[in-house]
Design a protein around this motif. Structure first.
Motif, PDB file in Angstrom:
ATOM      1  N   TYR A  50       0.864  -1.176   0.000  1.00  8.57           N
ATOM      2  CA  TYR A  50       0.000   0.000   0.000  1.00  8.57           C
ATOM      3  C   TYR A  50       0.900   1.225   0.000  1.00  8.57           C
ATOM      4  N   ALA A  51       0.722   2.092  -0.984  1.00 10.91           N
ATOM      5  CA  ALA A  51       1.546   3.305  -1.118  1.00 10.91           C
ATOM      6  C   ALA A  51       3.037   2.966  -1.151  1.00 10.91           C
ATOM      7  N   GLY A  52       3.384   1.890  -1.861  1.00 15.68           N
ATOM      8  CA  GLY A  52       4.788   1.559  -2.082  1.00 15.68           C
ATOM      9  C   GLY A  52       5.494   0.802  -0.981  1.00 15.68           C
ATOM     10  N   ARG A  53       4.736   0.340   0.039  1.00 16.70           N
ATOM     11  CA  ARG A  53       5.371  -0.469   1.080  1.00 16.70           C
ATOM     12  C   ARG A  53       4.346  -1.415   1.703  1.00 16.70           C
ATOM     13  N   HIS A  54       4.867  -2.419   2.386  1.00 14.62           N
ATOM     14  CA  HIS A  54       3.997  -3.343   3.103  1.00 14.62           C
ATOM     15  C   HIS A  54       3.575  -2.714   4.428  1.00 14.62           C
ATOM     16  N   ALA A  59     -10.490  -3.071  -5.596  1.00 15.62           N
ATOM     17  CA  ALA A  59     -11.685  -3.048  -4.741  1.00 15.62           C
ATOM     18  C   ALA A  59     -12.314  -1.652  -4.731  1.00 15.62           C
ATOM     19  N   TYR A  60     -12.849  -1.254  -5.862  1.00 14.07           N
ATOM     20  CA  TYR A  60     -13.446   0.084  -5.952  1.00 14.07           C
ATOM     21  C   TYR A  60     -14.473   0.341  -4.850  1.00 14.07           C
ATOM     22  N   SER A  61     -15.233  -0.695  -4.504  1.00 15.54           N
ATOM     23  CA  SER A  61     -16.298  -0.527  -3.507  1.00 15.54           C
ATOM     24  C   SER A  61     -15.760  -0.224  -2.115  1.00 15.54           C
ATOM     25  N   ARG A  62     -14.478  -0.509  -1.880  1.00 21.48           N
ATOM     26  CA  ARG A  62     -13.883  -0.294  -0.556  1.00 21.48           C
ATOM     27  C   ARG A  62     -13.152   1.046  -0.454  1.00 21.48           C
ATOM     28  N   GLY A  94     -12.508   5.190  -0.705  1.00 16.17           N
ATOM     29  CA  GLY A  94     -13.170   6.482  -0.596  1.00 16.17           C
ATOM     30  C   GLY A  94     -13.163   7.171  -1.958  1.00 16.17           C
ATOM     31  N   PHE A  95     -13.833   8.302  -2.066  1.00 18.96           N
ATOM     32  CA  PHE A  95     -13.988   8.977  -3.359  1.00 18.96           C
ATOM     33  C   PHE A  95     -12.648   9.263  -4.030  1.00 18.96           C
ATOM     34  N   PHE A  96     -11.718   9.885  -3.319  1.00 20.24           N
ATOM     35  CA  PHE A  96     -10.465  10.294  -3.938  1.00 20.24           C
ATOM     36  C   PHE A  96      -9.597   9.099  -4.323  1.00 20.24           C
ATOM     37  N   LYS A  97      -9.546   8.106  -3.447  1.00 18.45           N
ATOM     38  CA  LYS A  97      -8.764   6.911  -3.777  1.00 18.45           C
ATOM     39  C   LYS A  97      -9.387   6.175  -4.955  1.00 18.45           C
ATOM     40  N   ARG A  98     -10.704   6.143  -5.010  1.00 16.64           N
ATOM     41  CA  ARG A  98     -11.394   5.481  -6.134  1.00 16.64           C
ATOM     42  C   ARG A  98     -11.000   6.133  -7.463  1.00 16.64           C
ATOM     43  N   GLN A  99     -10.971   7.472  -7.474  1.00 13.58           N
ATOM     44  CA  GLN A  99     -10.608   8.173  -8.706  1.00 13.58           C
ATOM     45  C   GLN A  99      -9.141   7.934  -9.067  1.00 13.58           C
ATOM     46  N   LEU A 100      -8.275   7.928  -8.058  1.00 17.32           N
ATOM     47  CA  LEU A 100      -6.861   7.663  -8.298  1.00 17.32           C
ATOM     48  C   LEU A 100      -6.663   6.257  -8.849  1.00 17.32           C
ATOM     49  N   MET A 101      -7.316   5.273  -8.219  1.00 13.12           N
ATOM     50  CA  MET A 101      -7.176   3.887  -8.670  1.00 13.12           C
ATOM     51  C   MET A 101      -7.775   3.697 -10.060  1.00 13.12           C
ATOM     52  N   ARG A 102      -8.827   4.417 -10.342  1.00 18.09           N
ATOM     53  CA  ARG A 102      -9.423   4.336 -11.683  1.00 18.09           C
ATOM     54  C   ARG A 102      -8.452   4.870 -12.728  1.00 18.09           C
ATOM     55  N   VAL A 108     -16.162   1.703 -11.881  1.00 16.13           N
ATOM     56  CA  VAL A 108     -16.073   1.765 -10.422  1.00 16.13           C
ATOM     57  C   VAL A 108     -17.311   1.206  -9.727  1.00 16.13           C
ATOM     58  N   ARG A 109     -18.265   0.730 -10.485  1.00 17.00           N
ATOM     59  CA  ARG A 109     -19.475   0.171  -9.869  1.00 17.00           C
ATOM     60  C   ARG A 109     -19.270  -1.266  -9.399  1.00 17.00           C
ATOM     61  N   ARG A 110     -18.128  -1.833  -9.702  1.00 16.09           N
ATOM     62  CA  ARG A 110     -17.856  -3.209  -9.264  1.00 16.09           C
ATOM     63  C   ARG A 110     -16.375  -3.383  -8.945  1.00 16.09           C
ATOM     64  N   ASP A 111     -16.049  -4.507  -8.300  1.00 14.25           N
ATOM     65  CA  ASP A 111     -14.669  -4.839  -7.953  1.00 14.25           C
ATOM     66  C   ASP A 111     -14.135  -5.877  -8.941  1.00 14.25           C
ATOM     67  N   TYR A 112     -12.816  -5.960  -9.029  1.00 13.26           N
ATOM     68  CA  TYR A 112     -12.172  -6.890  -9.964  1.00 13.26           C
ATOM     69  C   TYR A 112     -11.059  -7.643  -9.241  1.00 13.26           C
ATOM     70  N   GLU A 113     -11.128  -8.948  -9.290  1.00 12.16           N
ATOM     71  CA  GLU A 113     -10.146  -9.799  -8.620  1.00 12.16           C
ATOM     72  C   GLU A 113      -9.180 -10.376  -9.646  1.00 12.16           C
ATOM     73  N   PHE A 114      -7.881 -10.270  -9.354  1.00  5.06           N
ATOM     74  CA  PHE A 114      -6.851 -10.737 -10.293  1.00  5.06           C
ATOM     75  C   PHE A 114      -6.026 -11.894  -9.734  1.00  5.06           C
ATOM     76  N   THR A 115      -6.341 -12.347  -8.547  1.00  5.04           N
ATOM     77  CA  THR A 115      -5.550 -13.392  -7.888  1.00  5.04           C
ATOM     78  C   THR A 115      -5.631 -14.719  -8.636  1.00  5.04           C
ATOM     79  N   ASP A 116      -4.491 -15.341  -8.836  1.00  4.75           N
ATOM     80  CA  ASP A 116      -4.411 -16.683  -9.411  1.00  4.75           C
ATOM     81  C   ASP A 116      -4.503 -17.663  -8.238  1.00  4.75           C
ATOM     82  N   TRP A 117      -5.703 -18.177  -7.999  1.00  8.22           N
ATOM     83  CA  TRP A 117      -5.917 -19.040  -6.838  1.00  8.22           C
ATOM     84  C   TRP A 117      -5.185 -20.371  -6.966  1.00  8.22           C
ATOM     85  N   ASN A 118      -4.931 -20.824  -8.196  1.00  4.66           N
ATOM     86  CA  ASN A 118      -4.128 -22.040  -8.368  1.00  4.66           C
ATOM     87  C   ASN A 118      -2.695 -21.805  -7.903  1.00  4.66           C
TER      88      ASN A 118
END
Length: 197
Positions: free
Chosen positions: A63-67, A133-136, A138-146, A158-168
């Motif tokens: 998060y923000a370039g670090r764990h 996780a757009y739904s999680r 706030g407004f400003f972070k949502r716009q930045l992530m978009r 931004v009306r939905r979330d998108y998962e990219f994890t390779d569960w295998n």
């Protein structure tokens, strides 16, 4: 195998996706006959009885370039315990799933830097793609992530979330951890019964 083999999975999360990955790893370890639970490092929990732990997994997200700081603190404080048993670290980020090889390599570098800063050499270090996780947000972070998603060619609705994890890949990581721990336990047991020369 027996449930006397205990492999806790500790994690730090910001939006909650690292928790899901940690729980999946713990579940896969239990399927291998090991006692394993996912524990949030940000929650109050009892001290760890390291004498009962045969292996350990730690995970954190970028998060923000670090764990997360709580994960850094844990790794540094427990480095001597992590070093003497099979251990593994997993890092979660959107960069790990990027189409840009430089972004993927940057995520790997952050993961390697995390364990090096702690003075820890886990047997496994893995990077998993996270969740947009757009739904999680706030407004400003949502716009930045978009904006970042648009730049990367990732989804921008931004009306939905998108998962990219390779569960295998998550499951393969967990099975690798289980194999490391079991090999160590069997080696220790053989050493205990080997006659002195």
């Amino acid at each position: 195998m027996t449930t006397s083999i205990t492999v806790p999975v500790f994690y730090a999360t910001t939006e909650g996706h690292t928790r899901r990955i940690a729980e999946e790893i713990a579940s896969a370890l239990r399927e291998q006959g090991m006692a394993s639970e996912a524990t949030d490092l940000a929650a109050a929990s009892p001290p760890i009885d390291w004498l009962t732990v045969q292996g350990v997994v730690l995970g954190a997200s970028i998060y923000a370039g670090r764990h997360q700081k709580v994960a850094e603190t844990f790794a540094k404080a427990e480095a001597r315990h992590l070093a003497v048993r099979p251990s593994a670290f997993f890092s979660v980020s959107l960069s790990a799933g990027s189409r840009n090889p430089a972004e993927v390599e940057a995520a790997r570098a952050l993961a390697k830097g995390f364990v090096k800063a702690a003075g820890w050499e886990p047997r496994r270090v893995e990077c998993f793609a996270g969740k947009l996780a757009y739904s999680r947000y706030g407004f400003f972070k949502r716009q930045l992530m978009r904006f970042i998603a648009w730049r990367e060619g990732a989804p921008t609705d931004v009306r939905r979330d998108y998962e990219f994890t390779d569960w295998n890949a998550v499951r393969r990581f967990a099975l690798g951890v289980a194999a490391d721990v079991l090999a160590e336990v069997l080696n220790d047991r053989h050493a205990a019964i080997r006659p002195a020369m």
